[in-house]
Design an enzyme around this catalytic site. Structure first.
Site, PDB file in Angstrom:
ATOM      1  N   ASP A 155      -8.380  72.679 -49.423  1.00 57.29           N
ATOM      2  CA  ASP A 155      -9.281  72.317 -48.340  1.00 57.29           C
ATOM      3  C   ASP A 155      -8.432  72.219 -47.065  1.00 57.29           C
ATOM      4  OD1 ASP A 155     -11.606  71.072 -47.024  1.00 57.29           O
ATOM      5  OD2 ASP A 155     -10.374  69.266 -47.108  1.00 57.29           O
ATOM      6  N   ARG A 193       8.591  56.589 -52.679  1.00 53.02           N
ATOM      7  CA  ARG A 193       7.446  56.519 -53.609  1.00 53.02           C
ATOM      8  C   ARG A 193       6.212  55.993 -52.896  1.00 53.02           C
ATOM      9  NH1 ARG A 193       6.241  51.152 -54.924  1.00 53.02           N
ATOM     10  NH2 ARG A 193       7.910  49.711 -54.339  1.00 53.02           N
ATOM     11  N   ASP A 217      -9.472  70.503 -43.424  1.00 56.39           N
ATOM     12  CA  ASP A 217      -9.541  69.262 -42.644  1.00 56.39           C
ATOM     13  C   ASP A 217      -9.349  68.042 -43.536  1.00 56.39           C
ATOM     14  OD1 ASP A 217     -10.204  70.370 -40.019  1.00 56.39           O
ATOM     15  OD2 ASP A 217     -12.042  71.035 -41.018  1.00 56.39           O
ATOM     16  N   GLU A 267       7.151  47.131 -43.062  1.00 56.71           N
ATOM     17  CA  GLU A 267       7.936  46.004 -43.592  1.00 56.71           C
ATOM     18  C   GLU A 267       9.374  46.445 -43.851  1.00 56.71           C
ATOM     19  OE1 GLU A 267       6.571  42.949 -44.250  1.00 56.71           O
ATOM     20  OE2 GLU A 267       4.466  43.463 -43.910  1.00 56.71           O
ATOM     21  N   THR A 314      11.476  40.768 -44.467  1.00 57.13           N
ATOM     22  CA  THR A 314      11.167  42.034 -43.805  1.00 57.13           C
ATOM     23  C   THR A 314      10.913  41.770 -42.328  1.00 57.13           C
ATOM     24  OG1 THR A 314       8.840  41.780 -44.445  1.00 57.13           O
ATOM     25  CG2 THR A 314      10.229  43.196 -45.834  1.00 57.13           C
ATOM     26  N   PHE A 365       1.252  45.742 -58.812  1.00 62.88           N
ATOM     27  CA  PHE A 365       2.114  45.335 -59.915  1.00 62.88           C
ATOM     28  C   PHE A 365       1.459  44.204 -60.682  1.00 62.88           C
ATOM     29  CE2 PHE A 365       4.777  47.533 -56.967  1.00 62.88           C
ATOM     30  CZ  PHE A 365       5.655  48.239 -57.765  1.00 62.88           C
ATOM     31  N   TYR A 371      14.350  37.038 -34.814  1.00 58.58           N
ATOM     32  CA  TYR A 371      13.065  37.227 -34.145  1.00 58.58           C
ATOM     33  C   TYR A 371      13.275  37.485 -32.662  1.00 58.58           C
ATOM     34  CZ  TYR A 371      10.759  35.455 -38.337  1.00 58.58           C
ATOM     35  OH  TYR A 371      10.315  35.289 -39.615  1.00 58.58           O
ATOM     36  N   ASN A 428       9.296  42.416 -39.152  1.00 57.37           N
ATOM     37  CA  ASN A 428       8.089  43.127 -38.740  1.00 57.37           C
ATOM     38  C   ASN A 428       8.105  43.524 -37.275  1.00 57.37           C
ATOM     39  OD1 ASN A 428       7.496  41.170 -41.070  1.00 57.37           O
ATOM     40  ND2 ASN A 428       5.803  42.619 -41.150  1.00 57.37           N
TER      41      ASN A 428
HETATM   42  P1  ADP Z   1       7.951  37.266 -41.538  1.00 58.44           P
HETATM   43  O1  ADP Z   1       6.752  37.117 -42.328  1.00 58.44           O
HETATM   44  O2  ADP Z   1       7.912  36.528 -40.241  1.00 58.44           O
HETATM   45  O3  ADP Z   1       8.361  38.688 -41.359  1.00 58.44           O
HETATM   46  P2  ADP Z   1      10.007  37.093 -43.508  1.00 58.44           P
HETATM   47  O4  ADP Z   1      10.083  36.047 -44.540  1.00 58.44           O
HETATM   48  O5  ADP Z   1       9.629  38.480 -43.915  1.00 58.44           O
HETATM   49  O6  ADP Z   1       9.081  36.553 -42.384  1.00 58.44           O
HETATM   50  O7  ADP Z   1      11.386  37.115 -42.794  1.00 58.44           O
HETATM   51  C1  ADP Z   1      11.653  38.113 -41.856  1.00 58.44           C
HETATM   52  C2  ADP Z   1      12.683  37.665 -40.835  1.00 58.44           C
HETATM   53  O8  ADP Z   1      13.907  37.328 -41.472  1.00 58.44           O
HETATM   54  C3  ADP Z   1      13.009  38.790 -39.902  1.00 58.44           C
HETATM   55  O9  ADP Z   1      12.152  38.827 -38.795  1.00 58.44           O
HETATM   56  C4  ADP Z   1      14.452  38.482 -39.502  1.00 58.44           C
HETATM   57  O10 ADP Z   1      14.438  37.642 -38.343  1.00 58.44           O
HETATM   58  C5  ADP Z   1      14.997  37.692 -40.670  1.00 58.44           C
HETATM   59  N1  ADP Z   1      15.911  38.435 -41.547  1.00 58.44           N
HETATM   60  C6  ADP Z   1      17.049  37.925 -42.065  1.00 58.44           C
HETATM   61  N2  ADP Z   1      17.662  38.818 -42.853  1.00 58.44           N
HETATM   62  C7  ADP Z   1      16.905  39.948 -42.852  1.00 58.44           C
HETATM   63  C8  ADP Z   1      17.038  41.203 -43.488  1.00 58.44           C
HETATM   64  N3  ADP Z   1      18.065  41.499 -44.276  1.00 58.44           N
HETATM   65  N4  ADP Z   1      16.064  42.137 -43.276  1.00 58.44           N
HETATM   66  C9  ADP Z   1      15.019  41.845 -42.488  1.00 58.44           C
HETATM   67  N5  ADP Z   1      14.836  40.668 -41.879  1.00 58.44           N
HETATM   68  C10 ADP Z   1      15.772  39.700 -42.039  1.00 58.44           C
HETATM   69  N1  RBF Z   2       4.100  45.628 -51.606  1.00 56.78           N
HETATM   70  C1  RBF Z   2       3.208  46.086 -52.501  1.00 56.78           C
HETATM   71  O1  RBF Z   2       2.152  45.503 -52.657  1.00 56.78           O
HETATM   72  N2  RBF Z   2       3.453  47.209 -53.240  1.00 56.78           N
HETATM   73  C2  RBF Z   2       4.616  47.910 -53.119  1.00 56.78           C
HETATM   74  O2  RBF Z   2       4.779  48.922 -53.796  1.00 56.78           O
HETATM   75  C3  RBF Z   2       5.598  47.438 -52.203  1.00 56.78           C
HETATM   76  N3  RBF Z   2       6.760  48.083 -52.045  1.00 56.78           N
HETATM   77  C4  RBF Z   2       7.688  47.606 -51.157  1.00 56.78           C
HETATM   78  C5  RBF Z   2       8.905  48.269 -50.999  1.00 56.78           C
HETATM   79  C6  RBF Z   2       9.856  47.803 -50.111  1.00 56.78           C
HETATM   80  C7  RBF Z   2      11.151  48.529 -49.978  1.00 56.78           C
HETATM   81  C8  RBF Z   2       9.607  46.646 -49.332  1.00 56.78           C
HETATM   82  C9  RBF Z   2      10.619  46.120 -48.375  1.00 56.78           C
HETATM   83  C10 RBF Z   2       8.404  45.988 -49.483  1.00 56.78           C
HETATM   84  C11 RBF Z   2       7.423  46.439 -50.397  1.00 56.78           C
HETATM   85  N4  RBF Z   2       6.229  45.778 -50.586  1.00 56.78           N
HETATM   86  C12 RBF Z   2       5.289  46.271 -51.455  1.00 56.78           C
HETATM   87  C13 RBF Z   2       5.803  44.885 -49.520  1.00 56.78           C
HETATM   88  C14 RBF Z   2       5.945  43.451 -49.785  1.00 56.78           C
HETATM   89  O3  RBF Z   2       4.758  43.072 -50.406  1.00 56.78           O
HETATM   90  C15 RBF Z   2       6.063  42.847 -48.388  1.00 56.78           C
HETATM   91  O4  RBF Z   2       7.341  43.022 -47.932  1.00 56.78           O
HETATM   92  C16 RBF Z   2       5.638  41.435 -48.380  1.00 56.78           C
HETATM   93  O5  RBF Z   2       4.260  41.424 -48.475  1.00 56.78           O
HETATM   94  C17 RBF Z   2       6.097  40.707 -47.131  1.00 56.78           C
HETATM   95  O6  RBF Z   2       5.087  40.674 -46.166  1.00 56.78           O
HETATM   96 MG    MG Z   3       8.218  40.157 -42.831  1.00 55.65          MG
END
Ligand code: ADP
Ligand code: RBF
Ligand code: MG
Length: 383
Positions: free
Chosen positions: A20, A340, A22, A315, A263, A345, A327, A265
């Site tokens: 397909d 992937r 579109d 993330e 992570t 899970f 931050y 953001n």
């Molecule tokens: P949020 O929900 O605010 O993203 P997280 O628990 O995911 O909170 O924490 C993310 C924060 O942690 C980032 O914004 C950064 O300031 C800090 N941080 C510390 N180490 C790492 C890392 N290895 N990778 C990403 N963020 C990190």
């Molecule tokens: N969340 C999922 O629900 N399914 C996934 O397969 C999944 N894979 C991830 C892979 C990586 C490398 C990272 C960093 C995060 C992944 N997460 C996944 C997201 C995870 O749920 C998320 O970091 C948290 O919800 C924090 O907000």
């Molecule tokens: Mg985060």
């Protein structure tokens, strides 16, 4: 192999592919917003992108009817269609190939697998749309438009005609489709059907398909007896690099707390187009932090099925131990490869284990020259 397994795998063997256009090869949805923005402004109205889901997958007439009603436009649906059609035609040159489309066409062409293009849109529009994509027209031995058969999808006519023109039995054809009518048509034609839904969180509707995948990047051709892709390297798929950056903002507040995986953001504002362009999934690359340096990075894009988020987010997990939060600092990412699709899970532990596995895959792959060269990309250090 047991007899039953041999029988099942034999029924799956195909010799050609019917695609397909579109929503499957082309990101046609991407231009809908542009066109509606322009047309609605002529009526003094402002297009609200959040309504896109009401439009995609519909016929042009149905979609127009929905917009006319939603915005209470002082015109008939027919008038609206005649105004919008030329605007769409003007945008055809701007429709991007979906991720994995060029890769798929090139691969099948190189291996001599016959391909057909079967789309509900008129033959002329198909030809115009694909003319903007190098090598596409010559990839297809057969092209069929909605105006060339008595009834379009969900009727099987178009696919049966494609098989006939390819001189193939329907059972030797693999259909790749993003829409429900397309999947229905493919199964009615008694073909194998892979669905690649173009709208998120819809895969449960595609039960008729033989397989539902998240994007063309996840296609496993060997499952259908076709030559497998040869571009995966150590569990990673190299991509044309793409770039995204901005100040680190607060996320869902659960990365560190719930998963032990922080992570960093980025705000969705200003990169919604980029986010929409890239399929959800797990990717990796390099991350630059203005005052701290460049680090390996693995990330998910999407709705995090385990948490069933309402918004598509990015993330990024930096593969480095930091002693403090960052931050507000400028984070720059270059994304170089894919690992992937996002998954659900059965337990938090299994999600965490999988993310750590992703981290190890990324950590190792980023040492390969193919990926390590991007560590020096100036984008990561400028801000
Ligand atoms: P949020 O929900 O605010 O993203 P997280 O628990 O995911 O909170 O924490 C993310 C924060 O942690 C980032 O914004 C950064 O300031 C800090 N941080 C510390 N180490 C790492 C890392 N290895 N990778 C990403 N963020 C990190
Ligand atoms: N969340 C999922 O629900 N399914 C996934 O397969 C999944 N894979 C991830 C892979 C990586 C490398 C990272 C960093 C995060 C992944 N997460 C996944 C997201 C995870 O749920 C998320 O970091 C948290 O919800 C924090 O907000
Ligand atoms: Mg985060």
């Amino acid at each position: 192999m047991t007899e039953k397994m041999a029988a099942t795998s034999l029924t799956k063997l195909v010799r050609c592919v019917i695609l397909d256009l579109d929503g499957t090869l082309l990101n046609t949805d991407g231009i809908v917003g542009n066109v509606l923005k322009v047309l609605l402004s002529r009526y003094g109205k402002q297009w609200d992108g959040r309504e896109t889901h009401k439009i995609v997958g519909k016929t042009p007439f149905e979609a127009a009817a929905a917009v006319v009603e939603d915005y209470q436009l002082p015109c008939s649906t027919i008038e609206f269609v005649s105004q919008i059609s030329p605007l769409f035609t003007d945008q055809w040159c701007n429709i991007k190939a979906l991720p994995g489309a060029n890769r798929l066409l090139k691969h099948l062409k190189n291996h001599g697998v016959p391909m057909a293009l079967a789309s509900n849109s008129p033959r002329e529009s198909i030809e115009a749309k694909i003319s903007y994509h190098d090598g596409w027209k010559s990839s297809f031995s057969v092209i069929i438009g909605g105006d060339e058969v008595r009834t379009g999808k969900p009727s099987p006519d178009m696919f049966l005609e494609a098989a006939k023109r390819l001189s193939m039995e329907p059972s030797s054809c693999l259909v790749i489709e993003d829409s429900l009518p397309g999947v229905t048509a493919g199964k009615a034609a008694e073909m194998q059907v892979v669905a690649v839904p173009s709208l998120p969180k819809q895969s449960h509707l595609y039960t008729a398909a033989d397989e539902v995948i998240n994007s063309l990047l996840d296609l496993q051709l060997e499952q259908w007896g076709l030559p497998p892709f040869e571009d995966w390297v150590d569990g990673t798929l190299p991509l044309d690099p793409w770039y995204i950056g901005g100040p680190v903002i607060k996320g869902f507040g659960r990365g560190s707390k719930v998963l032990g995986i922080p992570t960093a953001n980025l705000s969705a504002k200003g990169y919604s187009d980029l986010l929409a362009e890239h399929p959800s999934g797990v990717y990796f690359g390099w991350a630059g932090l203005s005052s701290r340096g460049v680090f390996k990075m693995v990330m998910s894009i999407g709705w995090n099925p385990y948490f069933d988020n309402k918004e598509k987010t990015i993330e990024p997990w930096l593969l480095h131990k930091f002693d403090e939060d960052f931050y507000g600092e400028e984070l720059r990412l270059v994304i170089v490869g894919y690992i992937r699709p996002e998954a659900n899970f059965p337990s938090l532990e299994s999600l965490i284990a999988k993310i750590h596995e992703d981290g190890e895959i990324a950590e190792k792959a980023l040492e390969l020259p193919l990926y390590s060269s991007y560590k020096n990309d100036p984008y990561l250090r400028s801000s």
